[in-house]
Motif scaffolding. Structure first.
Motif: not given
Length: 247
Positions: A15-20, A74-80
């Motif tokens: 999970v990168r800063l840009t993802d957050r 992976e979408v779920w992990n990025q969302l959390l």
């Protein structure tokens, strides 16, 4: 759009800063209270306590667009990683209590498309500044908007084939059904002001009046080549009845 079982690109798992930031933009544009209103408007609220409630699935569906090259997990992990109020789900992830792809698929089906369409309609607010305050957004006192259309593939299912149709060249059909989308945006703010989705057989000139009819008459339109440029006033399109689809 992310698909179940799709491979995750190398280096995307963290999970990168840009993802957050991407998830933060979603929650800023669509606050939880707004999502709850849209869910309740279409009676999509869960009837019992679920691991994947309607609000979470609404954000998951939107996150699928942000991370379109990722699979469900992976979408779920990025969302959390980006939701401040998702601590309970993050604790579940730490103990390997991740929802399965099947559970996420069923959660999307329970939510339906109607609450997401409601969210989009709620977010499409016109510019409130006057021509004197925002002259770049007006032309001779008229708010300027641009309209254009495009097509996109959808999942190959019998229902989508029947509803939207497939492109063809006279000899064979395309690999996937396609939908035609006509979108309307303010040229000054670049905010979406209307969108209409229809079968591939419907042209842009068929779908455009529905989208344009939702806007004020004190507006000038910029049309792409091939669309009619004649001045015309369309009545607002009626809102659909609040009934849940059987899908």
């Amino acid at each position: 759009m992310a698909r179940a079982g799709q491979q995750v690109k190398a280096g995307v798992a963290g999970v990168r800063l840009t993802d957050r930031i991407g998830i933060g933009v979603l929650t800023a544009a669509f606050p939880p209270d707004m999502v709850d209103v849209a869910v309740d408007e279409w009676d999509a609220r869960e009837q019992r306590t679920r691991t994947l409630p309607a609000r979470v699935m609404a954000y998951f569906a939107m996150a699928m667009i942000v991370y379109f090259d990722c699979g469900y997990s992976e979408v779920w992990n990025q969302l959390l990683g980006g939701l401040e109020w998702a601590r309970t789900y993050r604790r579940r992830r730490e103990t390997d209590m991740q929802p399965s792809t099947a559970a996420l698929t069923k959660g999307r089906a329970r939510l339906g498309w109607e609450p997401l369409a409601e969210l989009l309609a709620m977010s499409m607010t016109p510019l409130t500044a006057t021509p004197e305050q925002a002259p770049w957004a007006y032309w001779r006192g008229l708010r300027t908007l641009a309209i254009d259309g495009f097509t996109m593939n959808v999942q190959a299912t019998p229902d989508n084939d029947a509803e939207f149709g497939r492109p063809g060249n006279g000899k064979s059909e395309g690999a996937f059904p396609q939908v035609r989308v006509v979108a309307l945006a303010e040229t000054g703010t670049r905010t979406l002001q209307g969108a209409e989705v229809g079968p591939l057989a419907d042209g842009e000139q068929t779908l455009a009046p529905v989208s344009c009819g939702r806007n004020s008459a004190k507006t000038t339109w910029w049309w792409p080549t091939g669309c009619s440029c004649r001045t015309k006033t369309w009545p607002p399109s009626p809102r659909p009845a609040r009934t849940r689809s059987s899908a």
